[in-house]
Design a protein around this motif. Sequence first.
Motif, PDB file in Angstrom:
ATOM      1  N   LYS A  76       0.825  -1.206   0.000  1.00 30.43           N
ATOM      2  CA  LYS A  76       0.000   0.000   0.000  1.00 30.43           C
ATOM      3  C   LYS A  76       0.861   1.259   0.000  1.00 30.43           C
ATOM      4  CE  LYS A  76      -4.047  -2.077   2.172  1.00 30.43           C
ATOM      5  NZ  LYS A  76      -4.938  -2.132   3.362  1.00 30.43           N
ATOM      6  N   ALA A  77       1.980   1.201   0.708  1.00 28.67           N
ATOM      7  CA  ALA A  77       2.898   2.348   0.725  1.00 28.67           C
ATOM      8  C   ALA A  77       3.474   2.603  -0.666  1.00 28.67           C
ATOM      9  CB  ALA A  77       4.019   2.100   1.732  1.00 28.67           C
ATOM     10  N   LYS A  78       3.800   1.519  -1.387  1.00 29.96           N
ATOM     11  CA  LYS A  78       4.316   1.667  -2.755  1.00 29.96           C
ATOM     12  C   LYS A  78       3.257   2.288  -3.657  1.00 29.96           C
ATOM     13  CE  LYS A  78       8.282  -0.327  -1.892  1.00 29.96           C
ATOM     14  NZ  LYS A  78       9.527   0.482  -1.850  1.00 29.96           N
ATOM     15  N   GLU A  79       2.014   1.868  -3.470  1.00 29.13           N
ATOM     16  CA  GLU A  79       0.924   2.415  -4.287  1.00 29.13           C
ATOM     17  C   GLU A  79       0.701   3.899  -3.966  1.00 29.13           C
ATOM     18  OE1 GLU A  79      -1.780  -1.619  -4.941  1.00 29.13           O
ATOM     19  OE2 GLU A  79      -2.108  -0.359  -3.180  1.00 29.13           O
ATOM     20  N   ARG A  80       0.739   4.236  -2.681  1.00 27.61           N
ATOM     21  CA  ARG A  80       0.567   5.643  -2.307  1.00 27.61           C
ATOM     22  C   ARG A  80       1.721   6.497  -2.833  1.00 27.61           C
ATOM     23  NH1 ARG A  80      -1.177   3.320   2.621  1.00 27.61           N
ATOM     24  NH2 ARG A  80       0.900   3.640   3.521  1.00 27.61           N
ATOM     25  N   ALA A  81       2.924   5.947  -2.754  1.00 29.32           N
ATOM     26  CA  ALA A  81       4.094   6.682  -3.261  1.00 29.32           C
ATOM     27  C   ALA A  81       3.981   6.891  -4.764  1.00 29.32           C
ATOM     28  CB  ALA A  81       5.374   5.920  -2.922  1.00 29.32           C
ATOM     29  N   ALA A  82       3.491   5.861  -5.466  1.00 22.48           N
ATOM     30  CA  ALA A  82       3.330   5.979  -6.921  1.00 22.48           C
ATOM     31  C   ALA A  82       2.271   7.020  -7.261  1.00 22.48           C
ATOM     32  CB  ALA A  82       2.944   4.624  -7.513  1.00 22.48           C
ATOM     33  N   ASP A  83       1.183   7.020  -6.496  1.00 22.54           N
ATOM     34  CA  ASP A  83       0.129   8.010  -6.739  1.00 22.54           C
ATOM     35  C   ASP A  83       0.624   9.416  -6.436  1.00 22.54           C
ATOM     36  OD1 ASP A  83      -2.756   8.540  -7.317  1.00 22.54           O
ATOM     37  OD2 ASP A  83      -2.691   9.328  -5.269  1.00 22.54           O
ATOM     38  N   GLU A  90       2.205  15.514 -12.621  1.00 23.06           N
ATOM     39  CA  GLU A  90       1.122  16.283 -13.240  1.00 23.06           C
ATOM     40  C   GLU A  90       1.164  17.747 -12.788  1.00 23.06           C
ATOM     41  OE1 GLU A  90      -2.092  12.605 -13.705  1.00 23.06           O
ATOM     42  OE2 GLU A  90      -2.209  13.961 -11.979  1.00 23.06           O
ATOM     43  N   PHE A  91       1.475  17.930 -11.493  1.00 24.16           N
ATOM     44  CA  PHE A  91       1.596  19.308 -10.994  1.00 24.16           C
ATOM     45  C   PHE A  91       2.740  20.034 -11.683  1.00 24.16           C
ATOM     46  CE2 PHE A  91       3.709  22.279  -8.097  1.00 24.16           C
ATOM     47  CZ  PHE A  91       2.680  23.173  -7.848  1.00 24.16           C
ATOM     48  N   GLU A  92       3.893  19.359 -11.810  1.00 25.16           N
ATOM     49  CA  GLU A  92       5.039  19.961 -12.472  1.00 25.16           C
ATOM     50  C   GLU A  92       4.734  20.270 -13.934  1.00 25.16           C
ATOM     51  OE1 GLU A  92       7.978  21.034 -11.436  1.00 25.16           O
ATOM     52  OE2 GLU A  92       7.347  20.631  -9.376  1.00 25.16           O
ATOM     53  N   ALA A  93       3.925  19.384 -14.568  1.00 29.65           N
ATOM     54  CA  ALA A  93       3.561  19.638 -15.968  1.00 29.65           C
ATOM     55  C   ALA A  93       2.687  20.888 -16.072  1.00 29.65           C
ATOM     56  CB  ALA A  93       2.819  18.432 -16.534  1.00 29.65           C
ATOM     57  N   ARG A  94       1.756  21.042 -15.168  1.00 28.86           N
ATOM     58  CA  ARG A  94       0.895  22.229 -15.187  1.00 28.86           C
ATOM     59  C   ARG A  94       1.702  23.487 -14.895  1.00 28.86           C
ATOM     60  NH1 ARG A  94      -2.548  18.607 -12.435  1.00 28.86           N
ATOM     61  NH2 ARG A  94      -1.980  19.557 -10.424  1.00 28.86           N
ATOM     62  N   SER A 128       2.467  12.664 -19.157  1.00 26.04           N
ATOM     63  CA  SER A 128       1.601  11.482 -19.109  1.00 26.04           C
ATOM     64  C   SER A 128       2.423  10.196 -19.114  1.00 26.04           C
ATOM     65  CB  SER A 128       0.623  11.498 -20.287  1.00 26.04           C
ATOM     66  OG  SER A 128       1.317  11.378 -21.518  1.00 26.04           O
ATOM     67  N   ILE A 129       3.505  10.183 -19.901  1.00 30.22           N
ATOM     68  CA  ILE A 129       4.393   9.008 -19.935  1.00 30.22           C
ATOM     69  C   ILE A 129       5.049   8.793 -18.573  1.00 30.22           C
ATOM     70  CG2 ILE A 129       6.528   8.070 -20.896  1.00 30.22           C
ATOM     71  CD1 ILE A 129       4.154   7.798 -22.742  1.00 30.22           C
ATOM     72  N   ASN A 130       5.577   9.875 -18.007  1.00 30.63           N
ATOM     73  CA  ASN A 130       6.244   9.769 -16.705  1.00 30.63           C
ATOM     74  C   ASN A 130       5.269   9.356 -15.600  1.00 30.63           C
ATOM     75  OD1 ASN A 130       8.679  10.503 -17.838  1.00 30.63           O
ATOM     76  ND2 ASN A 130       8.466  12.681 -17.333  1.00 30.63           N
ATOM     77  N   ALA A 131       4.060   9.913 -15.664  1.00 30.52           N
ATOM     78  CA  ALA A 131       3.060   9.560 -14.659  1.00 30.52           C
ATOM     79  C   ALA A 131       2.672   8.093 -14.779  1.00 30.52           C
ATOM     80  CB  ALA A 131       1.832  10.453 -14.825  1.00 30.52           C
ATOM     81  N   ALA A 132       2.479   7.630 -16.023  1.00 35.14           N
ATOM     82  CA  ALA A 132       2.139   6.225 -16.244  1.00 35.14           C
ATOM     83  C   ALA A 132       3.258   5.313 -15.767  1.00 35.14           C
ATOM     84  CB  ALA A 132       1.847   5.988 -17.719  1.00 35.14           C
ATOM     85  N   ASN A 133       4.503   5.709 -16.022  1.00 29.96           N
ATOM     86  CA  ASN A 133       5.647   4.911 -15.558  1.00 29.96           C
ATOM     87  C   ASN A 133       5.688   4.841 -14.034  1.00 29.96           C
ATOM     88  OD1 ASN A 133       6.607   4.247 -18.090  1.00 29.96           O
ATOM     89  ND2 ASN A 133       7.996   6.002 -18.230  1.00 29.96           N
ATOM     90  N   ALA A 134       5.396   5.977 -13.405  1.00 26.15           N
ATOM     91  CA  ALA A 134       5.400   6.006 -11.932  1.00 26.15           C
ATOM     92  C   ALA A 134       4.354   5.046 -11.377  1.00 26.15           C
ATOM     93  CB  ALA A 134       5.137   7.426 -11.441  1.00 26.15           C
ATOM     94  N   ILE A 135       3.155   5.046 -11.968  1.00 24.41           N
ATOM     95  CA  ILE A 135       2.094   4.140 -11.520  1.00 24.41           C
ATOM     96  C   ILE A 135       2.477   2.690 -11.779  1.00 24.41           C
ATOM     97  CG2 ILE A 135      -0.275   3.393 -11.970  1.00 24.41           C
ATOM     98  CD1 ILE A 135      -0.098   5.909 -10.295  1.00 24.41           C
ATOM     99  N   ALA A 136       3.080   2.436 -12.958  1.00 26.50           N
ATOM    100  CA  ALA A 136       3.476   1.062 -13.314  1.00 26.50           C
ATOM    101  C   ALA A 136       4.549   0.548 -12.369  1.00 26.50           C
ATOM    102  CB  ALA A 136       3.965   1.023 -14.758  1.00 26.50           C
TER     103      ALA A 136
END
Length: 216
Positions: A76-83, A90-94, A128-136
């Motif tokens: 769960k910690a890994k999932e929270r860290a990924a999120d 996404e914030f940095e992209a904006r 979007s690529i970086n975010a997807a990689n982080a989630i993966a």
Amino acid sequence: MPTYLLIAAAGVSMMSSIQQGKTADRIARRNAEMMDRDAKVQEQEADYNATLEEIKARNATTIANLNAQSFEAEAKAKERAADFEKKRIEFEARRTKGLQRARFAKGNVAVGTGTTLVIESDTDFTASINAANAIAIGATKAAAARNRRNLERYYGDVKSKQLMASASEIRRRGKIGATRARSQGQVLRIQGKQAKKAAYMEALSTGLSAGSKAAK
């Protein structure tokens, strides 16, 4: 032989036979009691050792569950860290797009068309690529932790069942040994009674024989 000597000799022989029978019976009963005590000791030792195995089984389950909970918490910690990383990207992209638009506006460059559109699209695509990689990556790490969680539970369950089976086997052997000891004790009691009875029968036979001879 004078009659009185014959009767006296018969009396001595009868008493000797009776005493031997009583002694044999007493020894048999004493040995039988020892076998009963041995049976009880075997049962107690088996119960003690089996209880130890059961405690180990419960401990194995408890430890496995604690380790499994730890791995689940890690997942769960890994999932929270990924999120969190996804949201940061996404914030940095904006923020980057905001800075880009500010520079475009300062340079009187139209936003949303031509080169500016390409730049913003590239920023969105990279994010979007970086975010997807982080989630993966987070999902992969979480899956690995959950695999370890499942293995902990599996091996804990296997070990617990083995220990419980061992406890059952220890009790089974203890009962078999105790039953055997009690059976031997019962045989000894029967043999003692038979020896005592045989001694009385021998004494009676001796007395009857002496009486018959004395009557002649």
